[in-house]
Design a protein around this motif. Structure first.
Motif, PDB file in Angstrom:
ATOM      1  N   LYS A   1       3.647  10.166   1.342  1.00 17.08           N
ATOM      2  CA  LYS A   1       3.549   9.146   0.302  1.00 17.08           C
ATOM      3  C   LYS A   1       2.124   9.136  -0.252  1.00 17.08           C
ATOM      4  O   LYS A   1       1.164   9.338   0.501  1.00 17.08           O
ATOM      5  CB  LYS A   1       3.882   7.776   0.899  1.00 17.08           C
ATOM      6  N   PRO A   2       1.948   8.900  -1.553  1.00 20.83           N
ATOM      7  CA  PRO A   2       0.574   8.717  -2.048  1.00 20.83           C
ATOM      8  C   PRO A   2      -0.052   7.516  -1.359  1.00 20.83           C
ATOM      9  O   PRO A   2       0.634   6.528  -1.074  1.00 20.83           O
ATOM     10  CB  PRO A   2       0.775   8.464  -3.548  1.00 20.83           C
ATOM     11  N   ASP A   3      -1.340   7.608  -1.065  1.00 21.08           N
ATOM     12  CA  ASP A   3      -1.997   6.541  -0.299  1.00 21.08           C
ATOM     13  C   ASP A   3      -2.384   5.376  -1.219  1.00 21.08           C
ATOM     14  O   ASP A   3      -3.551   5.004  -1.338  1.00 21.08           O
ATOM     15  CB  ASP A   3      -3.224   7.094   0.426  1.00 21.08           C
ATOM     16  N   VAL A   4      -1.373   4.841  -1.889  1.00 23.04           N
ATOM     17  CA  VAL A   4      -1.549   3.713  -2.783  1.00 23.04           C
ATOM     18  C   VAL A   4      -0.514   2.643  -2.437  1.00 23.04           C
ATOM     19  O   VAL A   4       0.482   2.921  -1.771  1.00 23.04           O
ATOM     20  CB  VAL A   4      -1.391   4.119  -4.273  1.00 23.04           C
ATOM     21  N   VAL A   5      -0.779   1.438  -2.907  1.00 19.58           N
ATOM     22  CA  VAL A   5       0.184   0.352  -2.738  1.00 19.58           C
ATOM     23  C   VAL A   5       1.178   0.437  -3.888  1.00 19.58           C
ATOM     24  O   VAL A   5       0.836   0.211  -5.047  1.00 19.58           O
ATOM     25  CB  VAL A   5      -0.527  -1.017  -2.746  1.00 19.58           C
ATOM     26  N   MET A   6       2.411   0.783  -3.559  1.00 19.02           N
ATOM     27  CA  MET A   6       3.441   0.887  -4.585  1.00 19.02           C
ATOM     28  C   MET A   6       3.965  -0.504  -4.947  1.00 19.02           C
ATOM     29  O   MET A   6       3.786  -1.477  -4.205  1.00 19.02           O
ATOM     30  CB  MET A   6       4.595   1.759  -4.083  1.00 19.02           C
ATOM     31  N   PHE A   7       4.640  -0.588  -6.074  1.00 21.12           N
ATOM     32  CA  PHE A   7       5.305  -1.831  -6.433  1.00 21.12           C
ATOM     33  C   PHE A   7       6.358  -2.146  -5.362  1.00 21.12           C
ATOM     34  O   PHE A   7       7.105  -1.259  -4.932  1.00 21.12           O
ATOM     35  CB  PHE A   7       5.949  -1.706  -7.814  1.00 21.12           C
ATOM     36  N   GLY A   8       6.373  -3.391  -4.930  1.00 19.06           N
ATOM     37  CA  GLY A   8       7.281  -3.781  -3.860  1.00 19.06           C
ATOM     38  C   GLY A   8       6.693  -3.598  -2.475  1.00 19.06           C
ATOM     39  O   GLY A   8       7.359  -3.868  -1.473  1.00 19.06           O
ATOM     40  N   GLU A   9       5.449  -3.169  -2.392  1.00 17.54           N
ATOM     41  CA  GLU A   9       4.757  -2.964  -1.112  1.00 17.54           C
ATOM     42  C   GLU A   9       3.599  -3.945  -1.025  1.00 17.54           C
ATOM     43  O   GLU A   9       2.981  -4.285  -2.037  1.00 17.54           O
ATOM     44  CB  GLU A   9       4.242  -1.524  -1.044  1.00 17.54           C
ATOM     45  N   ASN A  10       3.310  -4.428   0.166  1.00 12.35           N
ATOM     46  CA  ASN A  10       2.227  -5.388   0.350  1.00 12.35           C
ATOM     47  C   ASN A  10       0.870  -4.699   0.410  1.00 12.35           C
ATOM     48  O   ASN A  10       0.729  -3.620   0.988  1.00 12.35           O
ATOM     49  CB  ASN A  10       2.421  -6.187   1.641  1.00 12.35           C
ATOM     50  N   VAL A  11      -0.136  -5.342  -0.189  1.00  2.00           N
ATOM     51  CA  VAL A  11      -1.512  -4.874  -0.053  1.00  2.00           C
ATOM     52  C   VAL A  11      -1.926  -5.080   1.410  1.00  2.00           C
ATOM     53  O   VAL A  11      -1.656  -6.130   1.991  1.00  2.00           O
ATOM     54  CB  VAL A  11      -2.455  -5.667  -0.976  1.00  2.00           C
ATOM     55  N   PRO A  12      -2.565  -4.082   2.028  1.00  2.34           N
ATOM     56  CA  PRO A  12      -3.014  -4.259   3.421  1.00  2.34           C
ATOM     57  C   PRO A  12      -3.840  -5.530   3.597  1.00  2.34           C
ATOM     58  O   PRO A  12      -4.694  -5.844   2.756  1.00  2.34           O
ATOM     59  CB  PRO A  12      -3.848  -2.999   3.674  1.00  2.34           C
ATOM     60  N   LYS A  13      -3.566  -6.239   4.680  1.00  2.00           N
ATOM     61  CA  LYS A  13      -4.171  -7.555   4.892  1.00  2.00           C
ATOM     62  C   LYS A  13      -5.694  -7.500   4.883  1.00  2.00           C
ATOM     63  O   LYS A  13      -6.352  -8.388   4.332  1.00  2.00           O
ATOM     64  CB  LYS A  13      -3.664  -8.144   6.202  1.00  2.00           C
TER      65      LYS A  13
END
Length: 275
Positions: A186-198
């Motif tokens: 997976k690309p190391d990005v926050v995808m739509f529908g994924e939570n930003v790391p705390k």
């Protein structure tokens, strides 16, 4: 009456050190399209959702085929005047931390040192199985090696390294697995529908806490991941300035709103401060 540029220069001078929140509008002058129009509505179909990427092999194949083409253009983007102005503001002590929703790393390329890449880095990939990481350049080569004869017409380039291709052109595209365990890459990005790391959220929130004010550049803040920091600053009664071409969710709490090109506006303010 002060001009808008004079008002921005005054805002920067009296509120240092401040936090900056940047969005896609900062990078459009570098040739990277943005997601939304002046009213804050989607310009394109919404990007792939994280659950679909994880659970649907055909969706992953479609994503990587489009990204394989889009990366060839995206990876050649260079910082523009807005990136360099913000780096200069940091160097002069006016900006303490830059929180960016962009995944292009152009702020760092321009010289900004204290950057929080809220949504990650498109220049890296990560295995969802063993968590092994790799550069996107290496994975791009793996995609190329796996698809030596594959080709598709490009209808248009889209935000964040995406490209609109001919229908079903991804059908024969091959997607390599992780070089370590064979798992899903997976690309190391926050995808739509994924939570930003705390931790990133906490680091960004701490930056807003410690800043005297918030400057928003090139973001409509239609997504909560960015809007939360404007809401935080407003709750703390900290001054907010916005430079963005179009409506934002924080217009009603900003003491200064400038609807103009980010690079031109920031560069003019920097020149005024230096004079």
């Amino acid at each position: 009456m002060k001009s808008r540029i004079e008002a921005l220069a005054d805002f920067l001078a009296r509120n240092a050190p401040l936090a900056v929140l940047s969005g896609a509008g900062v990078s459009t002058a570098s040739g990277i399209p943005d997601y939304r129009d002046r009213n804050g509505d989607w310009k394109h179909a919404q990007p792939i959702q994280f659950p679909d990427f994880v659970n649907n092999a055909d969706s992953r194949k479609r994503y990587w085929a489009r990204s394989y083409v889009g990366w060839q253009r995206f990876s050649r983007a260079n910082p523009n005047a807005a990136h360099f102005a913000l780096a200069d503001f940091e160097a002069s002590g006016k900006v303490a931390t830059l929180i960016t929703q962009n995944v292009d790393r152009l702020h760092s390329a321009a010289g900004s040192q204290r950057v929080i890449d809220l949504h990650g880095d498109l220049g890296a990939v990560r295995c969802l199985g063993c968590d092994a990481s790799n550069t996107r350049g290496d994975y791009q080569q793996a995609l190329k090696d796996a698809n030596p004869d594959w080709h598709s017409d490009v209808f248009r380039y889209k935000p964040d390294g995406d490209a609109e291709l001919a229908d079903n052109s991804h059908a024969e595209f091959r997607v390599p697995g992780c070089r370590i365990c064979g798992g899903v890459v997976k690309p190391d990005v926050v995808m739509f529908g994924e939570n930003v790391p705390k931790k990133r959220v906490l680091d960004a929130s701490s930056a807003v806490d410690s800043a005297k004010a918030l400057l928003v550049v090139g973001s409509s803040m239609m997504l909560f991941s960015g809007f939360r920091f404007a809401r935080q600053a407003a709750a703390q009664r900290k001054p907010i300035a916005i430079v963005n071409q179009g409506r934002t969710r924080a217009d009603d709490v900003a003491e200064l709103k400038i609807e103009a090109d980010c690079g031109d506006t920031l560069s003019a303010a920097a020149a005024l401060l230096a004079s």
